[in-house]
Motif scaffolding. Structure first.
Motif, PDB file in Angstrom:
ATOM      1  N   TYR A  88       7.146  -5.784  -8.713  1.00  0.00           N
ATOM      2  CA  TYR A  88       5.962  -6.485  -8.222  1.00  0.00           C
ATOM      3  C   TYR A  88       4.742  -6.161  -9.080  1.00  0.00           C
ATOM      4  O   TYR A  88       4.457  -5.002  -9.351  1.00  0.00           O
ATOM      5  CB  TYR A  88       5.658  -6.103  -6.778  1.00  0.00           C
ATOM      6  CG  TYR A  88       6.568  -6.798  -5.795  1.00  0.00           C
ATOM      7  CD1 TYR A  88       6.449  -8.165  -5.586  1.00  0.00           C
ATOM      8  CD2 TYR A  88       7.540  -6.091  -5.108  1.00  0.00           C
ATOM      9  CE1 TYR A  88       7.303  -8.812  -4.706  1.00  0.00           C
ATOM     10  CE2 TYR A  88       8.392  -6.733  -4.228  1.00  0.00           C
ATOM     11  CZ  TYR A  88       8.264  -8.099  -4.027  1.00  0.00           C
ATOM     12  OH  TYR A  88       9.107  -8.744  -3.164  1.00  0.00           O
ATOM     13  N   ILE A  89       4.075  -7.192  -9.511  1.00  0.00           N
ATOM     14  CA  ILE A  89       2.807  -7.019 -10.223  1.00  0.00           C
ATOM     15  C   ILE A  89       1.674  -7.180  -9.212  1.00  0.00           C
ATOM     16  O   ILE A  89       0.756  -6.381  -9.176  1.00  0.00           O
ATOM     17  CB  ILE A  89       2.661  -8.082 -11.341  1.00  0.00           C
ATOM     18  CG1 ILE A  89       3.792  -7.940 -12.373  1.00  0.00           C
ATOM     19  CG2 ILE A  89       1.297  -7.957 -12.006  1.00  0.00           C
ATOM     20  CD1 ILE A  89       3.789  -6.643 -13.149  1.00  0.00           C
ATOM     21  N   CYS A  90       1.782  -8.205  -8.390  1.00  0.00           N
ATOM     22  CA  CYS A  90       0.780  -8.441  -7.346  1.00  0.00           C
ATOM     23  C   CYS A  90       1.419  -8.178  -5.992  1.00  0.00           C
ATOM     24  O   CYS A  90       2.240  -8.974  -5.523  1.00  0.00           O
ATOM     25  CB  CYS A  90       0.276  -9.879  -7.441  1.00  0.00           C
ATOM     26  SG  CYS A  90      -0.939 -10.276  -6.173  1.00  0.00           S
ATOM     27  N   VAL A  91       1.055  -7.062  -5.409  1.00  0.00           N
ATOM     28  CA  VAL A  91       1.631  -6.686  -4.118  1.00  0.00           C
ATOM     29  C   VAL A  91       1.088  -7.575  -3.006  1.00  0.00           C
ATOM     30  O   VAL A  91       1.825  -7.987  -2.113  1.00  0.00           O
ATOM     31  CB  VAL A  91       1.336  -5.195  -3.820  1.00  0.00           C
ATOM     32  CG1 VAL A  91       1.857  -4.797  -2.457  1.00  0.00           C
ATOM     33  CG2 VAL A  91       1.941  -4.318  -4.905  1.00  0.00           C
ATOM     34  N   CYS A  92      -0.180  -7.896  -3.070  1.00  0.00           N
ATOM     35  CA  CYS A  92      -0.798  -8.715  -2.019  1.00  0.00           C
ATOM     36  C   CYS A  92      -0.095 -10.057  -1.852  1.00  0.00           C
ATOM     37  O   CYS A  92       0.102 -10.529  -0.745  1.00  0.00           O
ATOM     38  CB  CYS A  92      -2.264  -8.966  -2.330  1.00  0.00           C
ATOM     39  SG  CYS A  92      -3.271  -7.480  -2.322  1.00  0.00           S
ATOM     40  N   LYS A  93       0.270 -10.666  -2.967  1.00  0.00           N
ATOM     41  CA  LYS A  93       0.875 -11.995  -2.916  1.00  0.00           C
ATOM     42  C   LYS A  93       2.359 -11.971  -3.275  1.00  0.00           C
ATOM     43  O   LYS A  93       2.980 -13.016  -3.474  1.00  0.00           O
ATOM     44  CB  LYS A  93       0.131 -12.954  -3.865  1.00  0.00           C
ATOM     45  CG  LYS A  93      -1.314 -13.162  -3.483  1.00  0.00           C
ATOM     46  CD  LYS A  93      -1.425 -13.907  -2.159  1.00  0.00           C
ATOM     47  CE  LYS A  93      -2.846 -13.872  -1.646  1.00  0.00           C
ATOM     48  NZ  LYS A  93      -3.015 -14.626  -0.401  1.00  0.00           N
TER      49      LYS A  93
ATOM     50  N   GLY B 191      -3.674 -12.400  -7.666  1.00  0.00           N
ATOM     51  CA  GLY B 191      -5.051 -11.959  -7.870  1.00  0.00           C
ATOM     52  C   GLY B 191      -6.031 -12.425  -6.806  1.00  0.00           C
ATOM     53  O   GLY B 191      -7.214 -12.157  -6.899  1.00  0.00           O
ATOM     54  N   THR B 192      -5.546 -13.127  -5.796  1.00  0.00           N
ATOM     55  CA  THR B 192      -6.468 -13.646  -4.780  1.00  0.00           C
ATOM     56  C   THR B 192      -6.614 -12.697  -3.589  1.00  0.00           C
ATOM     57  O   THR B 192      -7.308 -13.013  -2.637  1.00  0.00           O
ATOM     58  CB  THR B 192      -6.014 -15.039  -4.284  1.00  0.00           C
ATOM     59  OG1 THR B 192      -4.664 -14.925  -3.804  1.00  0.00           O
ATOM     60  CG2 THR B 192      -6.055 -16.059  -5.402  1.00  0.00           C
ATOM     61  N   GLY B 193      -5.935 -11.549  -3.663  1.00  0.00           N
ATOM     62  CA  GLY B 193      -6.092 -10.545  -2.610  1.00  0.00           C
ATOM     63  C   GLY B 193      -7.079  -9.498  -3.070  1.00  0.00           C
ATOM     64  O   GLY B 193      -8.250  -9.785  -3.276  1.00  0.00           O
ATOM     65  N   CYS B 194      -6.588  -8.295  -3.306  1.00  0.00           N
ATOM     66  CA  CYS B 194      -7.481  -7.187  -3.679  1.00  0.00           C
ATOM     67  C   CYS B 194      -7.959  -7.271  -5.127  1.00  0.00           C
ATOM     68  O   CYS B 194      -8.968  -6.685  -5.481  1.00  0.00           O
ATOM     69  CB  CYS B 194      -6.767  -5.860  -3.456  1.00  0.00           C
ATOM     70  SG  CYS B 194      -5.415  -5.566  -4.614  1.00  0.00           S
ATOM     71  N   GLY B 195      -7.200  -7.965  -5.970  1.00  0.00           N
ATOM     72  CA  GLY B 195      -7.604  -8.122  -7.367  1.00  0.00           C
ATOM     73  C   GLY B 195      -7.155  -6.998  -8.293  1.00  0.00           C
ATOM     74  O   GLY B 195      -7.380  -7.065  -9.497  1.00  0.00           O
ATOM     75  N   LYS B 196      -6.494  -5.989  -7.737  1.00  0.00           N
ATOM     76  CA  LYS B 196      -6.085  -4.839  -8.567  1.00  0.00           C
ATOM     77  C   LYS B 196      -5.012  -5.187  -9.589  1.00  0.00           C
ATOM     78  O   LYS B 196      -4.816  -4.476 -10.560  1.00  0.00           O
ATOM     79  CB  LYS B 196      -5.542  -3.726  -7.668  1.00  0.00           C
ATOM     80  CG  LYS B 196      -6.621  -2.896  -7.038  1.00  0.00           C
ATOM     81  CD  LYS B 196      -5.998  -1.702  -6.351  1.00  0.00           C
ATOM     82  CE  LYS B 196      -7.025  -0.992  -5.498  1.00  0.00           C
ATOM     83  NZ  LYS B 196      -6.429  -0.255  -4.404  1.00  0.00           N
ATOM     84  N   CYS B 197      -4.292  -6.261  -9.343  1.00  0.00           N
ATOM     85  CA  CYS B 197      -3.186  -6.629 -10.224  1.00  0.00           C
ATOM     86  C   CYS B 197      -3.645  -7.353 -11.479  1.00  0.00           C
ATOM     87  O   CYS B 197      -2.849  -7.573 -12.382  1.00  0.00           O
ATOM     88  CB  CYS B 197      -2.233  -7.544  -9.459  1.00  0.00           C
ATOM     89  SG  CYS B 197      -3.081  -9.013  -8.839  1.00  0.00           S
TER      90      CYS B 197
HETATM   91 FE1  FES Z   1      -2.705  -8.833  -6.561  1.00  0.00          FE
HETATM   92 FE2  FES Z   1      -3.874  -7.425  -4.604  1.00  0.00          FE
HETATM   93  S1  FES Z   1      -2.235  -6.854  -5.882  1.00  0.00           S
HETATM   94  S2  FES Z   1      -4.398  -9.392  -5.346  1.00  0.00           S
END
Ligand code: FES
Length: 56
Positions: A2-7, A35-41
């Motif tokens: 997973y690169i983006c955990v939020c999505k 990138g539409t969640g926390c943005g850390k990814c």
């Molecule tokens: Fe991608 Fe949070 S990990 S937006």
């Protein structure tokens, strides 16, 4: 991985999107929601996308 955990976006999905023409972070955001969640990814996603585009 997973690169983006939020999505729940994986590096495989990013590679797939790149092979289908995505060439910017904006494309990935539009297509995968990355990138539409926390943005850390964002930095990691940029790196994966860059590596994909270089190898095409
Ligand atoms: Fe991608 Fe949070 S990990 S937006």
């Amino acid at each position: 991985m997973y690169i983006c955990v939020c999505k729940a976006v994986t590096d495989r999905q990013i590679k797939q999107a790149a092979s289908e023409g995505a060439c910017s972070l904006r494309d990935l955001t539009r297509e995968l929601g990355l990138g539409t969640g926390c943005g850390k990814c964002v930095p990691a996603a940029r790196e994966v996308l860059g590596a994909c585009l270089m190898s095409q």
